[in-house]
Scaffold this active site. Structure first.
Site, PDB file in Angstrom:
ATOM      1  N   CYS A  14      93.157 -18.526 -66.912  1.00  0.00           N
ATOM      2  CA  CYS A  14      91.894 -19.268 -66.916  1.00  0.00           C
ATOM      3  C   CYS A  14      92.047 -20.578 -67.690  1.00  0.00           C
ATOM      4  CB  CYS A  14      90.785 -18.424 -67.542  1.00  0.00           C
ATOM      5  SG  CYS A  14      91.101 -17.983 -69.266  1.00  0.00           S
ATOM      6  N   CYS A  17      93.199 -20.347 -71.258  1.00  0.00           N
ATOM      7  CA  CYS A  17      94.645 -20.139 -71.393  1.00  0.00           C
ATOM      8  C   CYS A  17      95.363 -21.485 -71.421  1.00  0.00           C
ATOM      9  CB  CYS A  17      95.183 -19.318 -70.227  1.00  0.00           C
ATOM     10  SG  CYS A  17      94.527 -17.642 -70.105  1.00  0.00           S
ATOM     11  N   ASP A 433      99.796 -58.341 -50.982  1.00  0.00           N
ATOM     12  CA  ASP A 433     100.846 -59.326 -50.791  1.00  0.00           C
ATOM     13  C   ASP A 433     100.834 -59.697 -49.308  1.00  0.00           C
ATOM     14  OD1 ASP A 433     103.308 -60.797 -51.195  1.00  0.00           O
ATOM     15  OD2 ASP A 433     104.322 -59.100 -50.242  1.00  0.00           O
ATOM     16  N   ASP A 632     105.279 -54.813 -51.150  1.00  0.00           N
ATOM     17  CA  ASP A 632     106.420 -54.184 -50.477  1.00  0.00           C
ATOM     18  C   ASP A 632     107.287 -53.363 -51.420  1.00  0.00           C
ATOM     19  OD1 ASP A 632     107.946 -55.994 -51.886  1.00  0.00           O
ATOM     20  OD2 ASP A 632     108.405 -57.261 -50.181  1.00  0.00           O
ATOM     21  N   ASP A 636     107.573 -57.196 -55.643  1.00  0.00           N
ATOM     22  CA  ASP A 636     106.218 -57.168 -56.188  1.00  0.00           C
ATOM     23  C   ASP A 636     106.103 -56.216 -57.370  1.00  0.00           C
ATOM     24  OD1 ASP A 636     104.958 -59.004 -54.393  1.00  0.00           O
ATOM     25  OD2 ASP A 636     105.075 -57.476 -52.835  1.00  0.00           O
TER      26      ASP A 636
END
Length: 748
Positions: A14, A17, A433, A632, A636
């Protein structure tokens, strides 16, 4: 030096935990960051120092959660989940068989009132209680034993969890009933009732919930298991000139692999011999088969069509694209979203708070409840303990992440960082871009405007013959156009390139000049008759150059980088989602403006270097706006890192892009829309899960405590509380599994 360690954690059930494991690992010296995931049953720890792994495992086990270093992508986790589901199903069936007589003996009269009289007249009430006691003891000591073996030690350590709530609640009902059975005199006569059926039915219902939960958990990892199974186990390899079956693990770069029709590609490589079409849909998300010939790259996991190929292996094992995809998805599935931090803080203290509420509930009923107050106090206290188990809270976020990232990978979208799931959904601006992102990244011939008396085909044939001896992109565009129109190219002689200006050659005895207006003017060629058309082409963002035959202007030619399919559709789709778009490029302003006009982008930043792109993104982020940048993934990098979400567009060989948060496996721009869809729908799904989990507990704990007893005389049965608790976890998991139906965005 910092290292990242992934641990496989057992016995987490749970949200509390998760909090205990997180706190235990974070307390180890040298640990810098911890991320614990309930759905994947893992903990990712970043830290430094000698013996860190041993210290982490020891800390987890001291907290009551056995741990080991997680192995790399294999089938063990799925096999473990399948076995867990089978084991819990068996325990559930045994518990149900033993509980059925208990339920009938105690609760049968509510359905058939005559049964109560029958029991009294036949075996008697005392014998009925003894039968219930024996069967319930078997249920608690057998199928239900795990609740007590885990719950009471956790309680003793001062770190109670879900098992503790179940253990305390069912044991209270059981011990109370045994006291009534063995020592009735110690209790008031009106309080002498047994609750064996409550203890037994609670165990059955919670086991049933865990079985359904285990089955659903297995399905959450279905997508990544499908990806892992794309890797064939063996391959046909040429060794000493003969084909041999070799285990994929034994392959090395340079091996020549034979691929027959219909087989999966076992490695990343290059086609050495043959021609075929490959289905790359499970790697790139692209449905159409891709033609492959000598020299073309192939990706492991893709499916060969009808041809036979020989492939030279370039990447094998963990270095393949497929292995990289699996690692990325696993890392994303183990991530913790910012929204999860609130959940963790709440669930960490939730179980102790519930125990306190149960005690308060019992005390209030004993002090102010009607007779038999002790019985009412027991029922209300047990109901509070059982209904408040925080399983649903702990599962609400990680299960949605697991399903969504796995399905996204199937659609060709890789979330390298799990928190991008939340960040992308919150994006206000998507910036692009230009070259290689919105456009194809290579020029194509747009137009040939011949001078008066000159044939268009003749100009194209002569210029392409000269450019066939050159290597630059414009030359390739001319040659490609000539081949596309079926023109036979003559041989060019004495070809000389004038760097940055143009090219000169001789074809069929005629001198051919190709280049800019300045170059041709310097060569004594008058191109002034094309001035107006040149200005119009420049405004459209096209690159203009001229051709002359024997020093006479023959034509104006234009080339341009072509928009990718669906670029304009994607921009329109984003605008419909109330997302602003921008274009950030190093290209000239007129070219950028032309692309923006063609796609519908309003904000344009042109003529910028990579550093300028970062500044442009920072400007877009003003006012607290969140910006996603699509590039790309190669040149970039700074912009992708600076944006709130970096989205890299690439092919299957670009998955190692380190600066992006999201990687699109194909060049299809619709992947941006798909990524945004996955993000928004996942966050909606998580919010639904959290609303249910928190709303359920908030609403039903007071009901379990007895708030409806005074106005309506209603008191929630512990059995109904157990059923509702199990149902809440199943609801959360079922809701998360709906994300498996996500489909690719179809812009336009």
């Amino acid at each position: 030096m910092s290292q990242t360690i992934t641990l496989s954690i057992d016995k987490m059930h749970c949200g509390s935990c998760v909090g205990r494991v997180d706190r235990a690992l974070a307390g180890v010296p040298g640990v810098e960051a911890v991320s614990v995931n309930l759905a994947t049953e893992t903990a990712v720890v970043k830290g430094q120092g000698g013996g860190l792994v041993a210290s982490l495992i020891s800390a987890a086990e001291t907290a009551g959660f056995p741990a080991r270093v997680a192995r790399s992508a294999d089938y063990d986790k799925q096999d473990k989940r399948d076995q867990e589901a089978v084991t819990i199903r068996f325990r559930t069936l045994i518990a149900a068989v033993l509980t059925a007589p208990v339920f009938v003996l105690e609760m049968g009269s509510h359905v058939f009132p005559a049964s109560h009289h029958f029991i009294h007249q036949s075996i008697g009430l005392g014998t009925s209680w003894w039968i219930q006691a024996v069967l319930t003891t078997l249920v608690l000591a057998g199928p239900g034993r795990s609740f007590y073996s885990a719950g009471f030690p956790a309680l003793a350590r001062g770190t109670p969890d879900m098992n503790s709530l179940v253990a305390v609640g069912t044991m209270a009902a059981y011990l109370y009933s045994m006291t009534v059975l063995l020592f009735p005199a110690v209790l008031p006569e009106q309080s002498r009732a047994v609750y064996f059926e409550a203890a037994a039915v609670i165990v059955v219902l919670i086991l049933l919930g865990r079985w359904l939960e285990a089955r659903a958990k297995g399905k959450t990892g279905a997508a990544i298991n499908a990806l892992m199974r794309l890797q064939p186990r063996t391959a046909q390899v040429l060794r000493d000139g003969r084909p041999q079956a070799v285990a994929v693990e034994a392959l090395v770069p340079g091996d020549v692999v034979l691929l027959r029709p219909g087989e999966r590609v076992p490695v990343d490589g290059t086609v050495l011999e043959g021609q075929s079409h490959l289905d790359e849909s499970m790697v790139t998300g692209e449905p159409m088969p891709v033609e492959k010939a000598v020299g073309d790259p192939v990706t492991g996991g893709t499916v060969n069509g009808t041809g036979s190929l020989q492939i030279t292996a370039t990447h094998v094992g963990r270095d393949t694209v497929l292995a990289g995809i699996v690692r990325m998805v696993q890392e994303a599935q183990g991530a913790k979203l910012p929204i999860q931090a609130l959940v963790d803080r709440i669930t960490l203290w939730f179980v102790p708070a519930v125990l306190a509420l149960a005690v308060i509930t019992v005390v209030v009923w004993l002090l102010f409840g009607p007779a038999p107050a002790l019985s009412y106090a027991l029922v209300a206290g047990v109901s509070v303990l059982i209904i408040a188990c925080p399983c649903a809270m702990g599962l609400a976020t990680p299960t949605s992440i697991m399903v969504a990232t796995g399905r996204a990978a199937e659609l060709g979208v890789l979330f390298r960082k799990g928190d991008a799931l939340q960040s992308l959904a919150e994006a206000d601006v998507v910036a692009f871009d230009k070259t290689g992102t919105l456009t194809e990244g290579k020029p194509v011939l747009r137009d040939i405007l011949p001078a008066e008396g000159v044939a268009r085909a003749d100009v194209l044939r002569l210029t392409a013959a000269v450019e066939a001896r050159a290597e630059h992109p414009v030359a390739k565009a001319l040659v490609a156009a000539a081949h596309q129109e079926g023109l036979a190219l003559p041989e060019a002689q004495t070809v000389t390139a004038k760097s940055g200006l143009g090219i000169v050659g001789e074809v069929e005895g005629r001198q051919i000049l190709i280049g800019s207006d300045r170059f041709l003017t310097a060569q004594g060629v008058d191109v002034s008759s094309f001035d107006e058309r040149m200005r119009k082409a420049a405004r459209r963002g096209e690159t203009v150059f001229f051709a002359a035959v024997d020093r006479r202007a023959a034509a104006m030619l234009t080339v341009a980088d072509q928009l990718k399919p669906h670029a304009a559709d994607l921009i329109g789709d984003l605008r419909a989602r109330q997302i602003e778009t921008a274009l950030i490029t190093g290209d000239k302003s007129n070219t950028a403006e032309a692309i923006a006009a063609a796609t519908g982008i309003k904000t344009v930043v042109a003529d910028v270097l990579p550093g300028g792109k970062v500044e442009a993104i920072t400007a877009l982020q003003s006012g607290g706006r969140r910006v996603a940048f699509v590039g790309d993934g190669i040149n970039d990098g700074p912009a992708l890192a600076a944006a709130d979400v970096g989205i890299a567009i690439g092919t299957g060989t670009d998955v190692a892009i380190q600066s992006a948060d999201v990687v699109l496996m194909s060049g299809d721009l619709r992947g941006v829309g798909t990524a945004h869809d996955v993000s928004t729908r996942t966050m909606r799904n998580i919010r639904q899960n959290l609303f249910w989990a928190f709303g359920y507990n908030t609403a039903l704990i007071p009901v379990a405590a007895g708030v409806l007893f005074v106005p309506f005389g209603m008191l929630l049965s512990p059995m109904l509380a157990a059923g509702a608790m199990a149902l809440s976890s199943v609801f959360v998991l079922s809701n998360a599994l709906r994300l498996r139906k996500l489909s690719a965005a179809s812009s336009g």
